[in-house]
Write an enzyme that holds these catalytic residues in place. Structure first.
Site, PDB file in Angstrom:
ATOM      1  N   ASP A   1       0.882  -1.173   0.000  1.00 28.00           N
ATOM      2  CA  ASP A   1       0.000   0.000   0.000  1.00 28.00           C
ATOM      3  C   ASP A   1       0.916   1.219   0.000  1.00 28.00           C
ATOM      4  O   ASP A   1       1.667   1.436   0.966  1.00 28.00           O
ATOM      5  CB  ASP A   1      -0.881  -0.039   1.258  1.00 28.00           C
ATOM      6  CG  ASP A   1      -1.794   1.168   1.366  1.00 28.00           C
ATOM      7  OD1 ASP A   1      -1.591   2.160   0.632  1.00 28.00           O
ATOM      8  OD2 ASP A   1      -2.710   1.133   2.210  1.00 28.00           O
TER       9      ASP A   1
ATOM     10  N   ASN B   1       3.307   5.140  -9.671  1.00 28.71           N
ATOM     11  CA  ASN B   1       2.144   5.152 -10.562  1.00 28.71           C
ATOM     12  C   ASN B   1       0.806   5.038  -9.825  1.00 28.71           C
ATOM     13  O   ASN B   1      -0.198   5.570 -10.304  1.00 28.71           O
ATOM     14  CB  ASN B   1       2.288   3.982 -11.555  1.00 28.71           C
ATOM     15  CG  ASN B   1       0.991   3.672 -12.269  1.00 28.71           C
ATOM     16  OD1 ASN B   1       0.585   4.392 -13.178  1.00 28.71           O
ATOM     17  ND2 ASN B   1       0.318   2.602 -11.848  1.00 28.71           N
TER      18      ASN B   1
ATOM     19  N   TYR C   1      -8.005  15.553  -6.522  1.00 27.74           N
ATOM     20  CA  TYR C   1      -7.125  14.925  -7.518  1.00 27.74           C
ATOM     21  C   TYR C   1      -6.224  15.967  -8.180  1.00 27.74           C
ATOM     22  O   TYR C   1      -5.011  15.760  -8.310  1.00 27.74           O
ATOM     23  CB  TYR C   1      -8.009  14.218  -8.545  1.00 27.74           C
ATOM     24  CG  TYR C   1      -7.282  13.363  -9.560  1.00 27.74           C
ATOM     25  CD1 TYR C   1      -6.752  12.123  -9.212  1.00 27.74           C
ATOM     26  CD2 TYR C   1      -7.154  13.775 -10.889  1.00 27.74           C
ATOM     27  CE1 TYR C   1      -6.110  11.325 -10.146  1.00 27.74           C
ATOM     28  CE2 TYR C   1      -6.519  12.985 -11.832  1.00 27.74           C
ATOM     29  CZ  TYR C   1      -5.997  11.754 -11.457  1.00 27.74           C
ATOM     30  OH  TYR C   1      -5.362  10.966 -12.396  1.00 27.74           O
TER      31      TYR C   1
ATOM     32  N   THR D   1      -8.518   2.510 -18.995  1.00 29.10           N
ATOM     33  CA  THR D   1      -8.080   1.564 -17.947  1.00 29.10           C
ATOM     34  C   THR D   1      -9.301   1.211 -17.094  1.00 29.10           C
ATOM     35  O   THR D   1     -10.398   1.759 -17.306  1.00 29.10           O
ATOM     36  CB  THR D   1      -7.022   2.204 -17.014  1.00 29.10           C
ATOM     37  OG1 THR D   1      -7.647   3.262 -16.276  1.00 29.10           O
ATOM     38  CG2 THR D   1      -5.822   2.749 -17.775  1.00 29.10           C
TER      39      THR D   1
HETATM   40  N1  LIG Z   1      -6.435   6.327 -16.837  1.00 32.24           N
HETATM   41  C1  LIG Z   1      -6.317   7.645 -17.057  1.00 32.24           C
HETATM   42  O1  LIG Z   1      -7.033   8.225 -17.921  1.00 32.24           O
HETATM   43  C2  LIG Z   1      -5.315   8.456 -16.297  1.00 32.24           C
HETATM   44  C3  LIG Z   1      -5.135   9.786 -16.683  1.00 32.24           C
HETATM   45  C4  LIG Z   1      -4.210  10.565 -15.981  1.00 32.24           C
HETATM   46  C5  LIG Z   1      -3.492  10.021 -14.945  1.00 32.24           C
HETATM   47  N2  LIG Z   1      -3.691   8.731 -14.584  1.00 32.24           N
HETATM   48  C6  LIG Z   1      -2.904   8.206 -13.457  1.00 32.24           C
HETATM   49  O2  LIG Z   1      -2.255   7.025 -13.847  1.00 32.24           O
HETATM   50  C7  LIG Z   1      -2.081   6.188 -12.701  1.00 32.24           C
HETATM   51  C8  LIG Z   1      -2.616   4.812 -12.998  1.00 32.24           C
HETATM   52  O3  LIG Z   1      -4.001   4.926 -13.300  1.00 32.24           O
HETATM   53  P1  LIG Z   1      -4.820   3.788 -14.049  1.00 32.24           P
HETATM   54  O4  LIG Z   1      -5.814   4.462 -14.893  1.00 32.24           O
HETATM   55  O5  LIG Z   1      -3.895   2.800 -14.633  1.00 32.24           O
HETATM   56  O6  LIG Z   1      -5.587   3.166 -12.789  1.00 32.24           O
HETATM   57  P2  LIG Z   1      -6.095   1.678 -12.491  1.00 32.24           P
HETATM   58  O7  LIG Z   1      -7.166   1.850 -11.468  1.00 32.24           O
HETATM   59  O8  LIG Z   1      -6.375   0.925 -13.731  1.00 32.24           O
HETATM   60  O9  LIG Z   1      -4.809   1.022 -11.789  1.00 32.24           O
HETATM   61  C9  LIG Z   1      -4.335   1.547 -10.577  1.00 32.24           C
HETATM   62  C10 LIG Z   1      -3.648   0.453  -9.791  1.00 32.24           C
HETATM   63  O10 LIG Z   1      -3.200   1.037  -8.555  1.00 32.24           O
HETATM   64  C11 LIG Z   1      -3.502   0.146  -7.495  1.00 32.24           C
HETATM   65  N3  LIG Z   1      -3.618   0.867  -6.235  1.00 32.24           N
HETATM   66  C12 LIG Z   1      -4.666   1.620  -5.792  1.00 32.24           C
HETATM   67  N4  LIG Z   1      -4.411   2.072  -4.560  1.00 32.24           N
HETATM   68  C13 LIG Z   1      -3.174   1.613  -4.215  1.00 32.24           C
HETATM   69  C14 LIG Z   1      -2.370   1.756  -3.073  1.00 32.24           C
HETATM   70  N5  LIG Z   1      -2.787   2.438  -2.002  1.00 32.24           N
HETATM   71  N6  LIG Z   1      -1.156   1.161  -3.053  1.00 32.24           N
HETATM   72  C15 LIG Z   1      -0.732   0.439  -4.134  1.00 32.24           C
HETATM   73  N7  LIG Z   1      -1.462   0.255  -5.245  1.00 32.24           N
HETATM   74  C16 LIG Z   1      -2.663   0.842  -5.279  1.00 32.24           C
HETATM   75  C17 LIG Z   1      -4.812  -0.519  -7.920  1.00 32.24           C
HETATM   76  O11 LIG Z   1      -5.022  -1.735  -7.212  1.00 32.24           O
HETATM   77  C18 LIG Z   1      -4.582  -0.709  -9.422  1.00 32.24           C
HETATM   78  O12 LIG Z   1      -3.955  -1.944  -9.688  1.00 32.24           O
HETATM   79  C19 LIG Z   1      -2.771   6.903 -11.546  1.00 32.24           C
HETATM   80  O13 LIG Z   1      -1.825   7.642 -10.808  1.00 32.24           O
HETATM   81  C20 LIG Z   1      -3.739   7.826 -12.239  1.00 32.24           C
HETATM   82  O14 LIG Z   1      -4.065   8.940 -11.455  1.00 32.24           O
HETATM   83  C21 LIG Z   1      -4.593   7.920 -15.219  1.00 32.24           C
END
Ligand SMILES: NC(=O)c1ccc[n+]([C@@H]2O[C@H](COP(=O)([O-])OP(=O)(O)OC[C@H]3O[C@@H](n4cnc5c(N)ncnc54)[C@H](O)[C@@H]3O)[C@@H](O)[C@H]2O)c1
Length: 266
Positions: A62, A89, A155, A190
């Site tokens: 975590d 990430n 956020y 995602t």
């Molecule tokens: N998908 C988008 O459009 C987008 C856009 C901009 C930024 N982001 C950023 O990219 C990153 C990844 O996003 P995503 O879309 O792949 O999300 P996702 O939800 O598909 O994957 C996120 C992963 O993080 C894990 N996670 C959550 N809380 C956690 C914790 N406390 N400790 C460890 N792991 C934890 C989850 O279990 C999951 O496997 C994030 O930081 C998100 O803010 C995503």
């Protein structure tokens, strides 16, 4: 293309899904050893089943818990002999206007998106500094670090904080040969963004607001993370790389208006 980070060891947080999973998979394909860290143990098992390699280890971590993050970094050092790359990430959002924001929920998002990155950068930096062989840290910020979205105060604030944290740590770690950069994705398909596809008009508005006229796949973010991780980016530090199809030049969709329209049946 292969071997761009051959022989390096990387820690990727939030590696069980989405962008983190794409980064971990790409790093393995490019010859790195990977510690995949996540709270989702079933997702980590799936990653092992799909990408299984003796260069992959997983750990329940975590990112908001300092002992967990320190242990994940220690695992990279004990299993693979050091840490060269860290990708902070793990992250996720919420939706509420500031005037109505529940403080505990605000704290949850800032804890995950900002404090989680701080802890990852802190412990990765310590290991890299101690080893004295440099390194590359990549923090996943967001388009929302530079472009506000209604109902996205926690956020946006946390992701803007990630950009500031990236710059300060780049300033501090440069003399140790450690580069620190951030990546700012726009809409990426995602599990986190999946629900948007059920809101009529929402994805269309994202697409309309991106000059390239589409959303991204996780592998496209992984491409940029790989570049920053590799020696090709050897003189790149303290930078914010947008992976948003140019969406920064326009405006962020009003997601609350979309949800309100959906609720009212319009
Ligand atoms: N998908 C988008 O459009 C987008 C856009 C901009 C930024 N982001 C950023 O990219 C990153 C990844 O996003 P995503 O879309 O792949 O999300 P996702 O939800 O598909 O994957 C996120 C992963 O993080 C894990 N996670 C959550 N809380 C956690 C914790 N406390 N400790 C460890 N792991 C934890 C989850 O279990 C999951 O496997 C994030 O930081 C998100 O803010 C995503």
């Amino acid at each position: 293309m292969s071997g761009r980070i051959e022989g390096k060891t990387a820690l990727v947080t939030g590696a069980a899904a989405g962008i983190g999973q794409a980064v971990a998979t790409r790093f393995l394909a490019e010859g790195a050893s990977v510690v995949a860290a996540d709270i989702d143990e079933a997702g980590l098992s799936k990653l092992v089943a799909e990408a299984g390699s003796d260069r992959l280890v997983t750990t329940r971590c975590d990112v908001t818990n300092e002992d967990d993050v320190a242990a994940a970094v220690d695992l990279a050092v004990s299993r693979f002999g050091g840490l060269d790359i860290a990708v902070a990430n793990a992250g996720g959002g919420t939706s509420s206007e500031i005037a109505d924001h529940d403080f505990a929920e605000w704290r949850r998002v800032v804890d995950l998106c900002l404090h989680g990155v701080f802890l990852t950068v802190k412990h990765a930096s310590r290991a890299m500094r101690a080893a004295g062989r440099g390194g590359s840290i990549i923090n996943i910020a967001s388009l929302n670090a530079v472009q506000p979205g209604r109902g996205m105060g926690a956020y946006c604030a946390a992701k803007a904080g990630v950009v500031a944290l990236t710059e300060v740590s780049a300033l501090e770690m440069g003399r140790h040969g450690v580069r620190v950069n951030a990546v700012a994705p726009g809409l990426v398909r995602t599990s986190a963004t999946g629900p948007l596809w059920n809101i009529p008009g929402a994805v269309e508005e994202f697409v309309e607001n991106a000059p390239l006229g589409r959303f991204a796949e996780p592998a496209e973010v992984a491409n940029v993370v790989l570049f920053l991780a590799s020696d090709e980016a050897g003189y790149v530090s303290a930078s914010l790389y947008g992976v948003d199809g140019g969406a920064r030049t326009r405006r962020y969709p009003d997601m609350i208006a979309h949800v309100e329209r959906l609720m009212s049946g319009g």
